[in-house]
Design a protein around this motif. Structure first.
Motif, PDB file in Angstrom:
ATOM      1  N   LYS A 135       0.406  -6.838   4.316  1.00 20.35           N
ATOM      2  CA  LYS A 135       0.893  -8.134   3.828  1.00 20.35           C
ATOM      3  C   LYS A 135       1.432  -8.004   2.409  1.00 20.35           C
ATOM      4  O   LYS A 135       2.504  -8.524   2.082  1.00 20.35           O
ATOM      5  CB  LYS A 135      -0.225  -9.175   3.889  1.00 20.35           C
ATOM      6  N   LEU A 136       0.701  -7.297   1.554  1.00 22.43           N
ATOM      7  CA  LEU A 136       1.158  -7.141   0.174  1.00 22.43           C
ATOM      8  C   LEU A 136       2.359  -6.202   0.087  1.00 22.43           C
ATOM      9  O   LEU A 136       3.255  -6.426  -0.735  1.00 22.43           O
ATOM     10  CB  LEU A 136       0.004  -6.682  -0.712  1.00 22.43           C
ATOM     11  N   MET A 137       2.423  -5.172   0.917  1.00 20.92           N
ATOM     12  CA  MET A 137       3.591  -4.288   0.946  1.00 20.92           C
ATOM     13  C   MET A 137       4.839  -5.080   1.327  1.00 20.92           C
ATOM     14  O   MET A 137       5.915  -4.849   0.774  1.00 20.92           O
ATOM     15  CB  MET A 137       3.391  -3.152   1.961  1.00 20.92           C
ATOM     16  N   ARG A 138       4.693  -5.996   2.258  1.00 20.07           N
ATOM     17  CA  ARG A 138       5.827  -6.793   2.717  1.00 20.07           C
ATOM     18  C   ARG A 138       6.202  -7.898   1.734  1.00 20.07           C
ATOM     19  O   ARG A 138       7.311  -8.409   1.781  1.00 20.07           O
ATOM     20  CB  ARG A 138       5.499  -7.432   4.072  1.00 20.07           C
ATOM     21  N   SER A 139       5.275  -8.284   0.882  1.00 17.17           N
ATOM     22  CA  SER A 139       5.476  -9.435   0.011  1.00 17.17           C
ATOM     23  C   SER A 139       5.793  -9.100  -1.438  1.00 17.17           C
ATOM     24  O   SER A 139       6.622  -9.758  -2.048  1.00 17.17           O
ATOM     25  CB  SER A 139       4.223 -10.324   0.026  1.00 17.17           C
ATOM     26  N   LEU A 140       5.099  -8.136  -1.983  1.00 22.25           N
ATOM     27  CA  LEU A 140       5.248  -7.831  -3.407  1.00 22.25           C
ATOM     28  C   LEU A 140       6.512  -7.027  -3.690  1.00 22.25           C
ATOM     29  O   LEU A 140       6.952  -6.246  -2.844  1.00 22.25           O
ATOM     30  CB  LEU A 140       4.055  -6.998  -3.894  1.00 22.25           C
ATOM     31  N   PRO A 141       7.057  -7.173  -4.896  1.00 18.29           N
ATOM     32  CA  PRO A 141       8.132  -6.271  -5.307  1.00 18.29           C
ATOM     33  C   PRO A 141       7.635  -4.823  -5.234  1.00 18.29           C
ATOM     34  O   PRO A 141       6.452  -4.557  -5.445  1.00 18.29           O
ATOM     35  CB  PRO A 141       8.410  -6.682  -6.758  1.00 18.29           C
ATOM     36  N   SER A 142       8.528  -3.917  -4.954  1.00 20.58           N
ATOM     37  CA  SER A 142       8.140  -2.515  -4.746  1.00 20.58           C
ATOM     38  C   SER A 142       7.557  -1.862  -5.994  1.00 20.58           C
ATOM     39  O   SER A 142       6.927  -0.808  -5.894  1.00 20.58           O
ATOM     40  CB  SER A 142       9.340  -1.709  -4.254  1.00 20.58           C
ATOM     41  N   ARG A 143       7.700  -2.473  -7.154  1.00 20.49           N
ATOM     42  CA  ARG A 143       7.165  -1.879  -8.383  1.00 20.49           C
ATOM     43  C   ARG A 143       5.637  -1.896  -8.417  1.00 20.49           C
ATOM     44  O   ARG A 143       5.016  -1.186  -9.203  1.00 20.49           O
ATOM     45  CB  ARG A 143       7.716  -2.610  -9.614  1.00 20.49           C
ATOM     46  N   PHE A 144       4.999  -2.689  -7.550  1.00 12.72           N
ATOM     47  CA  PHE A 144       3.544  -2.832  -7.600  1.00 12.72           C
ATOM     48  C   PHE A 144       2.811  -1.709  -6.887  1.00 12.72           C
ATOM     49  O   PHE A 144       3.183  -1.293  -5.797  1.00 12.72           O
ATOM     50  CB  PHE A 144       3.115  -4.173  -6.983  1.00 12.72           C
ATOM     51  N   LYS A 145       1.733  -1.244  -7.524  1.00 14.79           N
ATOM     52  CA  LYS A 145       0.766  -0.347  -6.891  1.00 14.79           C
ATOM     53  C   LYS A 145      -0.384  -1.239  -6.437  1.00 14.79           C
ATOM     54  O   LYS A 145      -0.856  -2.085  -7.190  1.00 14.79           O
ATOM     55  CB  LYS A 145       0.250   0.697  -7.877  1.00 14.79           C
ATOM     56  N   VAL A 146      -0.801  -1.061  -5.221  1.00 15.56           N
ATOM     57  CA  VAL A 146      -1.849  -1.904  -4.641  1.00 15.56           C
ATOM     58  C   VAL A 146      -3.035  -1.034  -4.249  1.00 15.56           C
ATOM     59  O   VAL A 146      -2.867  -0.007  -3.592  1.00 15.56           O
ATOM     60  CB  VAL A 146      -1.314  -2.661  -3.403  1.00 15.56           C
ATOM     61  N   ASP A 147      -4.225  -1.444  -4.664  1.00  9.89           N
ATOM     62  CA  ASP A 147      -5.464  -0.819  -4.219  1.00  9.89           C
ATOM     63  C   ASP A 147      -6.225  -1.842  -3.394  1.00  9.89           C
ATOM     64  O   ASP A 147      -6.344  -3.009  -3.792  1.00  9.89           O
ATOM     65  CB  ASP A 147      -6.354  -0.399  -5.401  1.00  9.89           C
ATOM     66  N   ILE A 148      -6.735  -1.414  -2.264  1.00  9.51           N
ATOM     67  CA  ILE A 148      -7.555  -2.251  -1.394  1.00  9.51           C
ATOM     68  C   ILE A 148      -8.920  -1.579  -1.333  1.00  9.51           C
ATOM     69  O   ILE A 148      -9.017  -0.396  -1.001  1.00  9.51           O
ATOM     70  CB  ILE A 148      -6.958  -2.367   0.027  1.00  9.51           C
ATOM     71  N   LYS A 149      -9.967  -2.328  -1.644  1.00  4.59           N
ATOM     72  CA  LYS A 149     -11.318  -1.751  -1.697  1.00  4.59           C
ATOM     73  C   LYS A 149     -12.318  -2.674  -0.998  1.00  4.59           C
ATOM     74  O   LYS A 149     -12.185  -3.893  -1.023  1.00  4.59           O
ATOM     75  CB  LYS A 149     -11.783  -1.594  -3.146  1.00  4.59           C
ATOM     76  N   LEU A 150     -13.347  -2.063  -0.447  1.00  4.27           N
ATOM     77  CA  LEU A 150     -14.514  -2.814   0.015  1.00  4.27           C
ATOM     78  C   LEU A 150     -15.376  -3.133  -1.196  1.00  4.27           C
ATOM     79  O   LEU A 150     -15.477  -2.316  -2.124  1.00  4.27           O
ATOM     80  CB  LEU A 150     -15.336  -1.979   0.995  1.00  4.27           C
ATOM     81  N   ALA A 151     -15.994  -4.285  -1.205  1.00  2.00           N
ATOM     82  CA  ALA A 151     -16.927  -4.619  -2.277  1.00  2.00           C
ATOM     83  C   ALA A 151     -18.072  -3.598  -2.235  1.00  2.00           C
ATOM     84  O   ALA A 151     -18.566  -3.257  -1.153  1.00  2.00           O
ATOM     85  CB  ALA A 151     -17.461  -6.035  -2.110  1.00  2.00           C
ATOM     86  N   PRO A 152     -18.473  -3.088  -3.388  1.00  2.00           N
ATOM     87  CA  PRO A 152     -19.531  -2.076  -3.423  1.00  2.00           C
ATOM     88  C   PRO A 152     -20.800  -2.529  -2.693  1.00  2.00           C
ATOM     89  O   PRO A 152     -21.267  -3.652  -2.867  1.00  2.00           O
ATOM     90  CB  PRO A 152     -19.796  -1.893  -4.921  1.00  2.00           C
TER      91      PRO A 152
END
Length: 161
Positions: free
Chosen positions: A103-120
């Motif tokens: 969803k974020l890859m399709r939505s955000l400008p390509s300049r963004f780095k996205v990290d997806i994490k599970l809550a510790p």
């Protein structure tokens, strides 16, 4: 015989009402050339309605994602989304994380780095899932699998409740 659900009776929370935000060019997508800063609420508004792969509820309704679990640094073009599965042994944690990433890859400008994490401490295989969700090659390989892409697309498709 249908497969048994890991969490057959999840706790469902009420969705927060949001005032309408002005849309940008491209309607539901971020415009790379817009002058408005991308913030935590903007990211949350884009991912809050992603459907859970096992239940007819959104990730917001299950409190898998919350506004507070999103970190945005627009100047550094960085977004981190931390999510909490409904149970420690959630078999869909990787799919949920992949839905968030797509969803974020399709939505955000390509300049963004996205990290997806599970809550510790919220999942039995937290390190393995985090590694999988943040490895470009593993994500690309997953998105070559038509069954996974169908599942992700189903979770991202708009709900007409």
């Amino acid at each position: 015989m249908a497969p048994a659900l890991i969490n057959a009776n999840p706790v469902v929370y009420e969705k927060k009402e949001r005032p309408a935000r002005t849309t940008r060019p491209g309607d539901t997508e971020f415009d790379e050339y817009a002058s408005e800063i991308i913030d935590q609420l903007e990211i949350f508004d884009h991912i809050r309605d992603i459907k859970d792969p096992e239940h007819p509820y959104s990730l917001e309704e299950l409190k898998v994602i919350t506004e507070d679990a999103i970190e945005v640094d627009d100047k550094r073009s960085y977004v981190r989304v931390t999510f909490t599965p409904t149970v420690e042994h959630c078999s869909m944690a990787t799919v949920i994380g992949l839905c968030l990433r797509v969803k974020l890859m399709r939505s955000l400008p390509s300049r963004f780095k996205v990290d997806i994490k599970l809550a510790p401490g919220t999942h039995a295989t937290e390190d393995a899932v985090n590694k999988q969700l943040n490895d470009k090659e593993r994500v690309a390989a997953a998105l070559e699998n038509p069954n996974i892409v169908d599942m992700v697309d189903e979770c991202l498709s708009p709900s007409f409740e």
